[in-house]
Design a protein around this motif. Structure first.
Motif, PDB file in Angstrom:
ATOM      1  N   MET A   1      29.127 -17.016  37.001  1.00 19.92           N
ATOM      2  CA  MET A   1      28.046 -16.284  37.643  1.00 19.92           C
ATOM      3  C   MET A   1      26.880 -17.237  37.938  1.00 19.92           C
ATOM      4  O   MET A   1      26.698 -18.240  37.266  1.00 19.92           O
ATOM      5  N   THR A   2      26.068 -16.830  38.870  1.00 17.16           N
ATOM      6  CA  THR A   2      24.945 -17.662  39.273  1.00 17.16           C
ATOM      7  C   THR A   2      23.772 -17.491  38.319  1.00 17.16           C
ATOM      8  O   THR A   2      23.733 -16.556  37.504  1.00 17.16           O
ATOM      9  N   VAL A   3      22.822 -18.387  38.458  1.00 14.61           N
ATOM     10  CA  VAL A   3      21.602 -18.310  37.650  1.00 14.61           C
ATOM     11  C   VAL A   3      20.854 -17.013  37.974  1.00 14.61           C
ATOM     12  O   VAL A   3      20.320 -16.353  37.068  1.00 14.61           O
ATOM     13  N   LEU A   4      20.826 -16.621  39.237  1.00 13.55           N
ATOM     14  CA  LEU A   4      20.143 -15.387  39.627  1.00 13.55           C
ATOM     15  C   LEU A   4      20.758 -14.172  38.940  1.00 13.55           C
ATOM     16  O   LEU A   4      20.040 -13.281  38.476  1.00 13.55           O
ATOM     17  N   VAL A   5      22.075 -14.145  38.855  1.00 12.15           N
ATOM     18  CA  VAL A   5      22.758 -13.032  38.187  1.00 12.15           C
ATOM     19  C   VAL A   5      22.401 -13.024  36.701  1.00 12.15           C
ATOM     20  O   VAL A   5      22.103 -11.976  36.132  1.00 12.15           O
ATOM     21  N   SER A   6      22.410 -14.188  36.073  1.00 13.28           N
ATOM     22  CA  SER A   6      22.075 -14.269  34.647  1.00 13.28           C
ATOM     23  C   SER A   6      20.640 -13.826  34.386  1.00 13.28           C
ATOM     24  O   SER A   6      20.376 -13.056  33.459  1.00 13.28           O
ATOM     25  N   ILE A   7      19.721 -14.294  35.216  1.00 16.06           N
ATOM     26  CA  ILE A   7      18.311 -13.900  35.049  1.00 16.06           C
ATOM     27  C   ILE A   7      18.163 -12.402  35.284  1.00 16.06           C
ATOM     28  O   ILE A   7      17.465 -11.716  34.535  1.00 16.06           O
ATOM     29  N   SER A   8      18.819 -11.881  36.305  1.00  9.75           N
ATOM     30  CA  SER A   8      18.750 -10.444  36.593  1.00  9.75           C
ATOM     31  C   SER A   8      19.293  -9.629  35.429  1.00  9.75           C
ATOM     32  O   SER A   8      18.700  -8.607  35.056  1.00  9.75           O
ATOM     33  N   ALA A   9      20.392 -10.076  34.845  1.00 11.75           N
ATOM     34  CA  ALA A   9      20.967  -9.370  33.693  1.00 11.75           C
ATOM     35  C   ALA A   9      20.010  -9.385  32.507  1.00 11.75           C
ATOM     36  O   ALA A   9      19.863  -8.379  31.798  1.00 11.75           O
ATOM     37  N   MET A  10      19.346 -10.502  32.295  1.00  8.71           N
ATOM     38  CA  MET A  10      18.391 -10.582  31.188  1.00  8.71           C
ATOM     39  C   MET A  10      17.162  -9.694  31.438  1.00  8.71           C
ATOM     40  O   MET A  10      16.699  -9.007  30.527  1.00  8.71           O
ATOM     41  N   VAL A  11      16.653  -9.713  32.660  1.00  8.03           N
ATOM     42  CA  VAL A  11      15.512  -8.842  32.998  1.00  8.03           C
ATOM     43  C   VAL A  11      15.912  -7.383  32.832  1.00  8.03           C
ATOM     44  O   VAL A  11      15.167  -6.585  32.239  1.00  8.03           O
ATOM     45  N   PHE A  12      17.088  -7.027  33.345  1.00  7.91           N
ATOM     46  CA  PHE A  12      17.588  -5.662  33.205  1.00  7.91           C
ATOM     47  C   PHE A  12      17.622  -5.268  31.734  1.00  7.91           C
ATOM     48  O   PHE A  12      17.152  -4.193  31.348  1.00  7.91           O
ATOM     49  N   THR A  13      18.168  -6.141  30.911  1.00 13.10           N
ATOM     50  CA  THR A  13      18.329  -5.837  29.485  1.00 13.10           C
ATOM     51  C   THR A  13      16.984  -5.699  28.783  1.00 13.10           C
ATOM     52  O   THR A  13      16.789  -4.787  27.976  1.00 13.10           O
ATOM     53  N   ILE A  14      16.049  -6.574  29.095  1.00 14.83           N
ATOM     54  CA  ILE A  14      14.712  -6.471  28.489  1.00 14.83           C
ATOM     55  C   ILE A  14      14.067  -5.139  28.856  1.00 14.83           C
ATOM     56  O   ILE A  14      13.505  -4.449  27.995  1.00 14.83           O
ATOM     57  N   LEU A  15      14.174  -4.761  30.117  1.00 15.36           N
ATOM     58  CA  LEU A  15      13.588  -3.485  30.554  1.00 15.36           C
ATOM     59  C   LEU A  15      14.281  -2.304  29.883  1.00 15.36           C
ATOM     60  O   LEU A  15      13.625  -1.350  29.453  1.00 15.36           O
ATOM     61  N   ILE A  16      15.594  -2.362  29.777  1.00 16.02           N
ATOM     62  CA  ILE A  16      16.340  -1.275  29.126  1.00 16.02           C
ATOM     63  C   ILE A  16      15.932  -1.166  27.660  1.00 16.02           C
ATOM     64  O   ILE A  16      15.773  -0.062  27.134  1.00 16.02           O
ATOM     65  N   VAL A  17      15.759  -2.291  27.001  1.00 17.93           N
ATOM     66  CA  VAL A  17      15.335  -2.259  25.591  1.00 17.93           C
ATOM     67  C   VAL A  17      13.967  -1.591  25.464  1.00 17.93           C
ATOM     68  O   VAL A  17      13.737  -0.799  24.539  1.00 17.93           O
ATOM     69  N   ILE A  18      13.076  -1.850  26.399  1.00 14.83           N
ATOM     70  CA  ILE A  18      11.766  -1.190  26.388  1.00 14.83           C
ATOM     71  C   ILE A  18      11.943   0.324  26.538  1.00 14.83           C
ATOM     72  O   ILE A  18      11.318   1.108  25.810  1.00 14.83           O
ATOM     73  N   VAL A  19      12.792   0.740  27.457  1.00 13.33           N
ATOM     74  CA  VAL A  19      13.037   2.168  27.662  1.00 13.33           C
ATOM     75  C   VAL A  19      13.694   2.783  26.419  1.00 13.33           C
ATOM     76  O   VAL A  19      13.341   3.890  26.006  1.00 13.33           O
ATOM     77  N   VAL A  20      14.627   2.064  25.812  1.00 12.06           N
ATOM     78  CA  VAL A  20      15.274   2.544  24.586  1.00 12.06           C
ATOM     79  C   VAL A  20      14.238   2.729  23.480  1.00 12.06           C
ATOM     80  O   VAL A  20      14.239   3.747  22.780  1.00 12.06           O
TER      81      VAL A  20
ATOM     82  N   LEU B   1      16.996  -1.026  39.231  1.00 16.07           N
ATOM     83  CA  LEU B   1      17.896  -0.877  40.372  1.00 16.07           C
ATOM     84  C   LEU B   1      18.156  -2.223  41.046  1.00 16.07           C
ATOM     85  O   LEU B   1      19.309  -2.595  41.293  1.00 16.07           O
ATOM     86  N   VAL B   2      17.106  -2.949  41.338  1.00 13.79           N
ATOM     87  CA  VAL B   2      17.255  -4.241  42.020  1.00 13.79           C
ATOM     88  C   VAL B   2      18.089  -5.202  41.189  1.00 13.79           C
ATOM     89  O   VAL B   2      19.025  -5.828  41.697  1.00 13.79           O
ATOM     90  N   THR B   3      17.792  -5.299  39.891  1.00 16.43           N
ATOM     91  CA  THR B   3      18.539  -6.254  39.067  1.00 16.43           C
ATOM     92  C   THR B   3      19.997  -5.805  38.869  1.00 16.43           C
ATOM     93  O   THR B   3      20.888  -6.652  38.819  1.00 16.43           O
ATOM     94  N   SER B   4      20.232  -4.502  38.798  1.00 18.46           N
ATOM     95  CA  SER B   4      21.627  -4.046  38.663  1.00 18.46           C
ATOM     96  C   SER B   4      22.429  -4.339  39.920  1.00 18.46           C
ATOM     97  O   SER B   4      23.612  -4.692  39.856  1.00 18.46           O
ATOM     98  N   VAL B   5      21.803  -4.203  41.082  1.00 16.29           N
ATOM     99  CA  VAL B   5      22.494  -4.520  42.337  1.00 16.29           C
ATOM    100  C   VAL B   5      22.806  -6.019  42.411  1.00 16.29           C
ATOM    101  O   VAL B   5      23.906  -6.418  42.808  1.00 16.29           O
ATOM    102  N   ILE B   6      21.855  -6.846  41.989  1.00 12.08           N
ATOM    103  CA  ILE B   6      22.097  -8.298  41.991  1.00 12.08           C
ATOM    104  C   ILE B   6      23.287  -8.632  41.094  1.00 12.08           C
ATOM    105  O   ILE B   6      24.157  -9.418  41.477  1.00 12.08           O
ATOM    106  N   VAL B   7      23.337  -8.028  39.918  1.00 14.57           N
ATOM    107  CA  VAL B   7      24.455  -8.282  39.010  1.00 14.57           C
ATOM    108  C   VAL B   7      25.759  -7.733  39.605  1.00 14.57           C
ATOM    109  O   VAL B   7      26.801  -8.388  39.524  1.00 14.57           O
ATOM    110  N   ALA B   8      25.691  -6.586  40.231  1.00 12.77           N
ATOM    111  CA  ALA B   8      26.906  -5.970  40.798  1.00 12.77           C
ATOM    112  C   ALA B   8      27.508  -6.819  41.916  1.00 12.77           C
ATOM    113  O   ALA B   8      28.728  -7.000  41.953  1.00 12.77           O
ATOM    114  N   VAL B   9      26.686  -7.317  42.803  1.00 12.87           N
ATOM    115  CA  VAL B   9      27.219  -8.075  43.940  1.00 12.87           C
ATOM    116  C   VAL B   9      27.406  -9.551  43.618  1.00 12.87           C
ATOM    117  O   VAL B   9      28.077 -10.256  44.361  1.00 12.87           O
ATOM    118  N   GLY B  10      26.823  -9.990  42.499  1.00 11.09           N
ATOM    119  CA  GLY B  10      26.895 -11.408  42.100  1.00 11.09           C
ATOM    120  C   GLY B  10      28.261 -11.782  41.682  1.00 11.09           C
ATOM    121  O   GLY B  10      28.704 -12.882  41.575  1.00 11.09           O
TER     122      GLY B  10
END
Length: 129
Positions: A1-20, A120-129
């Motif tokens: 996977m690309t660096v953008l996908v990895s960063i997007s996955a990490m941002v997604f996860t940090i945000l999800i942890v905040i929501v959790v 949404l944006v980060t999940s789409v990046i991970v999905a198409v990455g």
């Protein structure tokens, strides 16, 4: 996977942890009900909604696991599942974004709508990455 996908996955996860953490705080009785569910339950959540907040926290953690797996950062052997399930995450994020944009709760729109858009944006990046 690309660096953008990895960063997007990490941002997604940090945000999800905040929501959790927010959902768990609601479940434990924090009086933040006006910031969730359209503000229908201002103050402390009633018992049934507290259970619902716990269930939602569990679902969100599972969603984060899918995103991390799809990106190759967590249990890459799940890729057979994550490659398909990521589209559920995108759909979930789309619905969440729409609901947070149209909610009657101004605080929910101000706080959670931007978070939903980023999810949404980060999940789409991970999905198409």
């Amino acid at each position: 996977m690309t660096v953008l996908v990895s960063i997007s996955a990490m941002v997604f996860t940090i945000l999800i942890v905040i929501v959790v953490l927010f959902q768990l705080a609601l479940a434990l009785g924090m009086p933040w009900g006006s910031y969730a569910m359209g503000g229908k339950f201002p103050g402390k959540y009633p018992p049934g909604m507290r259970v619902g907040a716990i269930v939602q926290a569990i679902v969100l953690l599972a969603i984060a696991a899918i995103v991390l797996s799809r990106s190759g950062l967590f249990v890459p052997s799940w890729d057979w599942f994550a490659n398909k399930a990521i589209w559920f995450v995108v759909a979930f994020s789309t619905i969440s974004t729409v609901l947070n944009l149209i909610t009657r709760s101004k605080w929910e729109r101000r706080i959670w709508a931007p978070v939903s858009v980023l999810l949404l944006v980060t999940s789409v990046i991970v999905a198409v990455g």
